[in-house]
Design an enzyme around this catalytic site. Structure first.
Site, PDB file in Angstrom:
ATOM      1  N   ASN A   1      21.691  80.838 -45.905  1.00 51.11           N
ATOM      2  CA  ASN A   1      20.913  80.002 -44.994  1.00 51.11           C
ATOM      3  C   ASN A   1      21.690  79.837 -43.710  1.00 51.11           C
ATOM      4  OD1 ASN A   1      18.829  79.521 -46.719  1.00 51.11           O
ATOM      5  ND2 ASN A   1      19.446  77.448 -47.249  1.00 51.11           N
TER       6      ASN A   1
ATOM      7  N   ASP B   1      17.416  78.496 -51.809  1.00 49.80           N
ATOM      8  CA  ASP B   1      16.463  78.144 -52.866  1.00 49.80           C
ATOM      9  C   ASP B   1      16.431  79.189 -53.969  1.00 49.80           C
ATOM     10  OD1 ASP B   1      15.542  75.661 -51.916  1.00 49.80           O
ATOM     11  OD2 ASP B   1      14.468  76.708 -50.327  1.00 49.80           O
TER      12      ASP B   1
ATOM     13  N   LYS C   1      28.413  98.603 -54.181  1.00 48.87           N
ATOM     14  CA  LYS C   1      27.601  98.550 -52.963  1.00 48.87           C
ATOM     15  C   LYS C   1      26.356  99.417 -53.111  1.00 48.87           C
ATOM     16  CE  LYS C   1      27.788  99.306 -48.012  1.00 48.87           C
ATOM     17  NZ  LYS C   1      28.500  99.933 -46.887  1.00 48.87           N
TER      18      LYS C   1
ATOM     19  N   PRO D   1      19.229  75.926 -58.971  1.00 50.09           N
ATOM     20  CA  PRO D   1      19.064  74.528 -59.394  1.00 50.09           C
ATOM     21  C   PRO D   1      18.944  73.627 -58.172  1.00 50.09           C
ATOM     22  CG  PRO D   1      21.360  75.223 -59.633  1.00 50.09           C
ATOM     23  CD  PRO D   1      20.574  76.448 -59.279  1.00 50.09           C
ATOM     24  N   ASP D   2      18.152  72.551 -58.292  1.00 50.13           N
ATOM     25  CA  ASP D   2      18.095  71.544 -57.226  1.00 50.13           C
ATOM     26  C   ASP D   2      19.190  70.523 -57.525  1.00 50.13           C
ATOM     27  OD1 ASP D   2      17.571  69.310 -55.580  1.00 50.13           O
ATOM     28  OD2 ASP D   2      15.510  70.003 -55.313  1.00 50.13           O
TER      29      ASP D   2
HETATM   30  O1  C5P Z   1      14.658  70.991 -51.445  1.00 51.35           O
HETATM   31  P1  C5P Z   1      15.049  70.990 -50.025  1.00 51.35           P
HETATM   32  O2  C5P Z   1      16.017  72.085 -49.665  1.00 51.35           O
HETATM   33  O3  C5P Z   1      13.936  70.991 -49.085  1.00 51.35           O
HETATM   34  O4  C5P Z   1      15.790  69.575 -49.807  1.00 51.35           O
HETATM   35  C1  C5P Z   1      16.874  69.383 -48.990  1.00 51.35           C
HETATM   36  C2  C5P Z   1      17.859  68.444 -49.606  1.00 51.35           C
HETATM   37  O5  C5P Z   1      18.105  68.777 -50.967  1.00 51.35           O
HETATM   38  C3  C5P Z   1      19.216  68.515 -48.942  1.00 51.35           C
HETATM   39  O6  C5P Z   1      19.827  67.264 -49.110  1.00 51.35           O
HETATM   40  C4  C5P Z   1      19.923  69.582 -49.778  1.00 51.35           C
HETATM   41  O7  C5P Z   1      21.336  69.483 -49.696  1.00 51.35           O
HETATM   42  C5  C5P Z   1      19.415  69.284 -51.165  1.00 51.35           C
HETATM   43  N1  C5P Z   1      19.286  70.457 -52.030  1.00 51.35           N
HETATM   44  C6  C5P Z   1      20.067  70.593 -53.161  1.00 51.35           C
HETATM   45  N2  C5P Z   1      19.896  71.674 -53.985  1.00 51.35           N
HETATM   46  C7  C5P Z   1      18.981  72.611 -53.693  1.00 51.35           C
HETATM   47  C8  C5P Z   1      18.166  72.484 -52.569  1.00 51.35           C
HETATM   48  C9  C5P Z   1      18.367  71.397 -51.740  1.00 51.35           C
HETATM   49  O8  C5P Z   1      20.924  69.742 -53.415  1.00 51.35           O
HETATM   50  N3  C5P Z   1      18.837  73.644 -54.505  1.00 51.35           N
END
Ligand code: C5P
Length: 399
Positions: free
Chosen positions: A211, A280, A290, A308-309
């Site tokens: 990102n 994501d 490679k 994972p979130d």
């Molecule tokens: O889900 P999204 O990326 O839109 O949300 C952003 C917030 O969630 C930020 O605080 C980011 O650090 C956190 N985040 C996370 N793990 C992910 C995606 C986002 O901790 N996989």
């Protein structure tokens, strides 16, 4: 914006080769808006002249307790009254010993004893044998117990050709320590966990999926939290930024590594601030070698896997830290940020517009909680971070 506007600092020099760095520090203090009165011991003036310090500071330099320029002959009183700090750079072995015992046999040591409530900070500078000598260590411990702030010393090569602990901190580190000293200690005793930077998901050994994120906002928050007195752990994806002073940094690359580093520490944290731009998706099948361009022009097929979130997982911990998320949006900031806050089950999310914040020095943050939104003015990321830390300290419920 200058960090020390309106501050009057007494810069005390004692005997040591590191005196040459005090001239640079003096300039840096002035660049930050401070008014600086220089006081030197006799030994300091063997290493750097009063003329140099006077020319740089544009103010009289004080050397002698009997100086006739003070109408009342009390330079030791006059100088400290109304001062914001006494900063001893360099602080010699002898001067630390004098401070620890309250000796007052020259102007600088006398004004230290006479300074009343004016804070005293000192940057020790000496040979490593002198620093580690039991007497010096006793004196340093006594000074800490007396409320003196010691800046350093650092480890490294020394002017004498030896290597070890006792080397003076660099002028920019001393400046940052002084600036930090003046910040309100609104997070004293708190353990803060912060994620920052991008994550980097390998495709093969030389290619990654990532990102766009410089890490600047997360690093500014780590610095601001440390300045506010917190113990800060920064879990950082790849960035080009130096670790803020006093912060312990854990370097990670993939989102799964970031998750592991965070989950291992989340239970001990009082506050979790998720600033990282976590990818994501990761690549399910990264190649060990490679990938080569195919003769038939076919691109490689990549299998994506949902990462994972991390923030949602920490927020779901039964006894977890108070969670603050970030949302960089390109549009409909309020709707998207509030929806994200609800989806992740967190009390606070901080929004900004990606096109304004990305690669920028300045940012305009909007704080969303269950009561609505509050916009902080556009300012440097460090100032925004300090303002946000202040807001968090005022709103975080005590556990
Ligand atoms: O889900 P999204 O990326 O839109 O949300 C952003 C917030 O969630 C930020 O605080 C980011 O650090 C956190 N985040 C996370 N793990 C992910 C995606 C986002 O901790 N996989």
């Amino acid at each position: 914006m200058p960090e020390l506007s309106g501050k009057r600092i007494i810069l005390g020099l004692t005997g040591g080769i590191a005196c040459y760095k005090s001239a640079e520090l003096l300039r840096r203090l002035q660049d930050e808006g401070a008014t600086v009165d220089v006081v030197m011991t006799a030994a300091a003036s063997r290493f750097i002249t009063a003329e140099t310090m006077q020319a740089l500071s544009g103010r009289p330099v004080w050397l002698d307790a009997w100086d006739a320029r003070a109408d009342n002959r009390m330079a030791h009183i006059n100088l400290t009254r109304g001062a914001d700090a006494v900063l001893i750079v360099p602080a010699s072995t002898d001067f630390l010993a004098k401070l620890a015992h309250g000796l007052a046999d020259d102007l600088l040591s006398t004004l230290c004893v006479a300074r009343g409530a004016v804070p005293l900070l000192a940057a020790p500078a000496m040979n490593h044998e002198m620093w580690t000598h039991p007497a010096t260590q006793r004196n340093a411990a006594q000074l800490l117990a007396d409320g003196v702030t010691l800046i350093g010393p650092a480890e490294g090569s020394q002017a004498c050709g030896e290597t070890g602990s006792g080397r003076m901190m660099e002028p920019d580190q001393i400046l940052r320590a002084l600036v930090a000293f003046f910040q309100p200690k609104v997070l004293a005793g708190r353990q803060v966990l912060i994620t920052a930077g991008p994550t980097s998901e390998p495709i093969d050994p030389v290619r990654v999926l990532t990102n766009r994120s410089s890490g600047r906002m997360g690093y500014a928050l780590a610095r601001a939290a440390a300045e506010a007195g917190a113990r800060v752990t920064l879990v950082s994806g790849p960035t080009a930024l130096p670790c803020p002073d006093g912060v312990s940094r854990i370097d990670v690359r993939r989102a799964t590594e970031m998750r592991a580093a965070v989950m291992a520490r989340a239970a001990q944290a009082h506050l979790f601030i998720a600033v990282a731009a976590v990818a994501d998706w990761g690549i399910a099948n990264p190649s060990a070698i490679k990938l080569k361009k195919q003769a038939d022009g076919q691109p490689p097929v990549l299998d994506f896997v949902q990462n994972p979130d991390i923030l949602a997982e920490v927020a779901a911990l039964p006894d977890g830290p108070w969670c603050v998320g970030f949302a960089a949006e390109t549009d409909h900031l309020h709707e998207h940020a509030q929806a994200k806050r609800a989806r992740k089950g967190i009390p606070v999310i901080v929004g900004n517009l990606a096109q304004q914040a990305m690669d920028a020095e300045d940012t305009e943050l909007v704080i969303f909680d269950r009561h609505g939104a509050q916009t902080l003015p556009r300012q440097s990321k460090l100032q925004a971070a300090r303002a946000l830390i202040g807001w968090i300290a005022a709103h975080q419920p005590s556990r």
